[in-house]
Design a protein around this motif. Structure first.
Motif, PDB file in Angstrom:
ATOM      1  N   ARG A  74      39.259  50.194  33.815  1.00  0.00           N
ATOM      2  CA  ARG A  74      38.239  50.043  35.009  1.00  0.00           C
ATOM      3  C   ARG A  74      38.870  51.035  36.219  1.00  0.00           C
ATOM      4  O   ARG A  74      38.391  50.819  37.240  1.00  0.00           O
ATOM      5  CB  ARG A  74      37.823  48.757  35.576  1.00  0.00           C
ATOM      6  CG  ARG A  74      37.096  47.979  34.533  1.00  0.00           C
ATOM      7  CD  ARG A  74      36.867  46.542  35.012  1.00  0.00           C
ATOM      8  NE  ARG A  74      36.040  46.580  36.158  1.00  0.00           N
ATOM      9  CZ  ARG A  74      35.645  45.504  36.781  1.00  0.00           C
ATOM     10  NH1 ARG A  74      36.127  44.327  36.463  1.00  0.00           N
ATOM     11  NH2 ARG A  74      34.733  45.547  37.828  1.00  0.00           N
ATOM     12  N   LEU A  75      39.911  51.822  36.010  1.00  0.00           N
ATOM     13  CA  LEU A  75      40.577  52.636  36.956  1.00  0.00           C
ATOM     14  C   LEU A  75      39.410  53.441  37.514  1.00  0.00           C
ATOM     15  O   LEU A  75      38.716  53.945  36.997  1.00  0.00           O
ATOM     16  CB  LEU A  75      41.767  53.552  36.237  1.00  0.00           C
ATOM     17  CG  LEU A  75      42.903  52.924  36.149  1.00  0.00           C
ATOM     18  CD1 LEU A  75      43.810  53.835  35.407  1.00  0.00           C
ATOM     19  CD2 LEU A  75      43.565  52.232  37.128  1.00  0.00           C
TER      20      LEU A  75
ATOM     21  N   PRO B 175      39.488  37.499  39.848  1.00  0.00           N
ATOM     22  CA  PRO B 175      38.707  38.500  40.336  1.00  0.00           C
ATOM     23  C   PRO B 175      37.654  38.085  41.103  1.00  0.00           C
ATOM     24  O   PRO B 175      37.201  39.018  41.965  1.00  0.00           O
ATOM     25  CB  PRO B 175      38.490  39.193  38.909  1.00  0.00           C
ATOM     26  CG  PRO B 175      39.457  38.697  38.137  1.00  0.00           C
ATOM     27  CD  PRO B 175      39.716  37.522  38.613  1.00  0.00           C
ATOM     28  N   GLU B 176      36.805  36.996  40.763  1.00  0.00           N
ATOM     29  CA  GLU B 176      35.550  36.761  41.769  1.00  0.00           C
ATOM     30  C   GLU B 176      36.085  36.417  42.963  1.00  0.00           C
ATOM     31  O   GLU B 176      35.156  36.705  43.863  1.00  0.00           O
ATOM     32  CB  GLU B 176      34.887  35.595  40.904  1.00  0.00           C
ATOM     33  CG  GLU B 176      34.329  35.777  39.626  1.00  0.00           C
ATOM     34  CD  GLU B 176      33.781  34.652  38.948  1.00  0.00           C
ATOM     35  OE1 GLU B 176      33.123  34.648  37.699  1.00  0.00           O
ATOM     36  OE2 GLU B 176      33.670  33.247  39.488  1.00  0.00           O
TER      37      GLU B 176
ATOM     38  N   VAL C  44      36.588  46.826  42.260  1.00  0.00           N
ATOM     39  CA  VAL C  44      36.536  45.857  41.489  1.00  0.00           C
ATOM     40  C   VAL C  44      36.625  44.419  42.307  1.00  0.00           C
ATOM     41  O   VAL C  44      36.844  43.231  41.952  1.00  0.00           O
ATOM     42  CB  VAL C  44      37.785  45.742  40.715  1.00  0.00           C
ATOM     43  CG1 VAL C  44      37.582  46.748  39.424  1.00  0.00           C
ATOM     44  CG2 VAL C  44      39.074  45.926  41.485  1.00  0.00           C
ATOM     45  N   SER C  45      36.660  44.816  43.913  1.00  0.00           N
ATOM     46  CA  SER C  45      36.901  43.643  44.703  1.00  0.00           C
ATOM     47  C   SER C  45      36.180  44.093  45.935  1.00  0.00           C
ATOM     48  O   SER C  45      35.756  45.224  46.327  1.00  0.00           O
ATOM     49  CB  SER C  45      38.222  43.228  44.932  1.00  0.00           C
ATOM     50  OG  SER C  45      38.897  44.224  45.745  1.00  0.00           O
TER      51      SER C  45
ATOM     52  N   LYS D 162      41.213  48.798  49.185  1.00  0.00           N
ATOM     53  CA  LYS D 162      39.994  48.808  49.822  1.00  0.00           C
ATOM     54  C   LYS D 162      38.935  48.533  48.776  1.00  0.00           C
ATOM     55  O   LYS D 162      37.857  48.761  48.582  1.00  0.00           O
ATOM     56  CB  LYS D 162      39.408  50.151  50.493  1.00  0.00           C
ATOM     57  CG  LYS D 162      40.443  50.115  51.840  1.00  0.00           C
ATOM     58  CD  LYS D 162      39.908  51.241  52.654  1.00  0.00           C
ATOM     59  CE  LYS D 162      40.837  51.523  53.862  1.00  0.00           C
ATOM     60  NZ  LYS D 162      40.562  52.599  54.734  1.00  0.00           N
ATOM     61  N   GLY D 163      39.184  47.604  47.814  1.00  0.00           N
ATOM     62  CA  GLY D 163      38.450  47.034  46.563  1.00  0.00           C
ATOM     63  C   GLY D 163      38.408  48.182  45.410  1.00  0.00           C
ATOM     64  O   GLY D 163      37.889  47.793  44.340  1.00  0.00           O
ATOM     65  N   VAL D 164      39.188  49.311  45.306  1.00  0.00           N
ATOM     66  CA  VAL D 164      39.057  50.116  44.266  1.00  0.00           C
ATOM     67  C   VAL D 164      40.299  50.051  43.371  1.00  0.00           C
ATOM     68  O   VAL D 164      41.256  50.320  44.114  1.00  0.00           O
ATOM     69  CB  VAL D 164      38.791  51.658  44.696  1.00  0.00           C
ATOM     70  CG1 VAL D 164      38.791  52.558  43.712  1.00  0.00           C
ATOM     71  CG2 VAL D 164      37.542  51.689  45.577  1.00  0.00           C
TER      72      VAL D 164
END
Length: 482
Positions: free
Chosen positions: A284-285, A432-433, A289-290, A326-328
């Motif tokens: 998932r790079l 992760p959630e 993801v967040s 920043k979430g990535v």
């Protein structure tokens, strides 16, 4: 040191970087290790000297000094790893260990000379006051001061245990690619356990600190500070009421709260789990993801922290790696084997408990970076929820990130204010959630006090964690309140 058999070698004029094992002996071992055609070989040499002093029941009954040393030799061939170690520096034993490790490959059995060259290492820990320069009496005095302060904190403190330890470790790492580096890795730890009792109710707490630092640590933190913090939490627990149960907003306090992210998120970013496809972050790079509020880093370069390393246990310099920005998802933490198989750069995360173990991708200091919210505003934003200030052990599935953590110091938040202490609360969720449920990230990033040890595959290594105060919009709280 006697060389044993093998091809002729020209002795390099270079000065040895360590007294543990001569350069020509290391080159001989690497050559033997690759004699059957492995892809890569490394030699890890370690000598550690530790001192441990415990205090129990107001008395110091023993002090232990231990010296342990040995050499680990590893060979990789594709995904396979051959490994053997010796508890001595005797060259006959080491060559035998190299031959055992070499058997992972199936080549014809020829040796080729291998040259190693010294390389510089960064310096992220400088010792000002060497623990060995201080007499034992000075160290035992620190334990007695802590014990006295803990008992004096409250008459309900009934049992106090204090421990002091310092370790001085020298390592040398060399590999078949020519790398040859060394490092001196100090570690100091001071720890206090308190048991409080009132009637038939007993509660306990512990607190400590340390890092890759010398006795100057106690110029900034006193034994009384540590003891009183341990006693304070034990007394708070005596006075705490039942915790609520159900889904509700949760505010996690800065600093040690980062252990939840370390366990429930950090392990999923280690390359071995990613390569095997058992991490939720595998493949998932570049993906979001967040929450964009979340930036996670692994930083081995923070001066004198417990998880900091000048080099990892494969000789790669310690570094700061941005994992989620920043979430990535930006990167994984790699060791040599998994980095090579995945085509990823080395991040300085190849770590091992000692020469008796193979290195694995492991965290160093795992942090969430600060946001821009005022911590007080975060509390004020919660109508009814839980403030989790400290955690103890939990249960975590490191592949999925599912976790159950016990809150050792927690409070209710009611109408924007921290109110009564609660006991027996657990946080149940998925790492992760919860990163997608971040609503506010504080500006008050703090690191833990320096007591963490991470366990993985039977190996323990010192690590650090840190985070700012954060608000999670909703999380399952397990409690006993009716």
């Amino acid at each position: 040191m006697e060389l044993v058999g093998g091809p002729p070698y020209d002795i390099s004029p270079e000065t040895d970087i360590s007294s543990l094992l001569p350069k020509d002996s290391i080159e001989r071992l690497l050559s033997t290790a690759l004699s059957r055609g492995g892809d890569f070989a490394d030699v890890y040499i370690q000598r550690s000297k530790s001192m441990d002093i415990p205090l129990e029941e107001r008395k110091i009954r023993s002090a232990q000094i231990r010296i342990y040393q040995g050499v680990g030799i590893r060979v990789t061939s594709g995904e396979k790893t051959g490994f053997a170690y010796s508890d001595t520096f005797d060259m006959h034993s080491l060559v035998e260990a190299a031959k055992v490790a070499a058997q992972i490959a199936e080549g014809p059995g020829t040796e080729k000379p291998i040259r190693i060259t010294p390389e510089p290492t960064p310096q992220y820990y400088t010792i000002k006051i060497d623990p060995d320069s201080k007499p034992i009496a000075e160290k035992t005095a620190l334990l007695k001061r802590a014990s006295k302060a803990a008992y004096a904190y409250d008459h309900r403190i009934k049992q106090v245990e204090v421990s002091y330890s310092n370790v001085d470790t020298e390592i040398v790492v060399a590999n078949s690619e020519g790398l040859w580096v060394s490092d001196n890795q100090p570690m100091l730890r001071f720890f206090v356990f308190c048991l409080a009792r009132e009637g038939k109710v007993t509660r306990s707490s512990s607190y400590g600190g340390g890092g890759r630092i010398g006795m100057e640590y106690f110029q900034g933190v006193s034994p009384e500070d540590i003891a009183q913090e341990a006693a304070r939490v034990a007394i708070i627990q005596l006075e705490a009421g039942p915790a609520p149960a159900g889904m509700m907003p949760v505010v996690i306090h800065r600093g040690w709260g980062g252990v939840l992210l370390h366990e429930a998120v950090g392990h999923g970013l280690e390359a071995d789990l990613v390569r095997k496809g058992v991490s939720t972050y595998a493949g998932r790079l570049g993906e979001q993801v967040s929450s964009p509020l979340c930036t996670l880093v692994d930083d081995a370069t923070i001066p004198n922290r417990r998880g900091s390393i000048n080099i990892d246990d494969e000789g790669t310099p310690g570094q700061r790696t941005v994992l989620i920005e920043k979430g990535v998802l930006k990167a994984y933490m790699t060791d040599h084997l998994n980095g090579r198989l995945m085509g990823l750069p080395l991040t300085g995360n190849g770590r091992r408990q000692s020469y008796q173990y193979i290195p694995l991708p492991r965290m160093t200091n795992f942090l969430m970076e600060a946001g821009d919210s005022d911590p007080e505003e975060i509390i004020n934003s919660v109508e009814r929820g839980v403030f989790a200030k400290n955690f103890s052990g939990g249960q975590v599935d490191t592949t999925s990130g599912n976790f159950v953590f016990t809150i050792t110091e927690g409070y209710m938040i009611e109408k924007g204010k921290i109110t009564r202490p609660i006991r027996g609360a657990t946080l149940i969720g998925n790492g992760p959630e919860i990163l997608n449920k971040l609503e506010m990230v504080g500006s008050d990033l703090a690191l833990d006090p320096g007591i963490g040890t991470c366990g993985k595959n039977g190996q323990g290594v010192p690590t650090g964690v840190g985070m700012p105060t954060v608000k999670i919009s909703e999380l399952t709280v397990g409690g006993t309140e009716e």
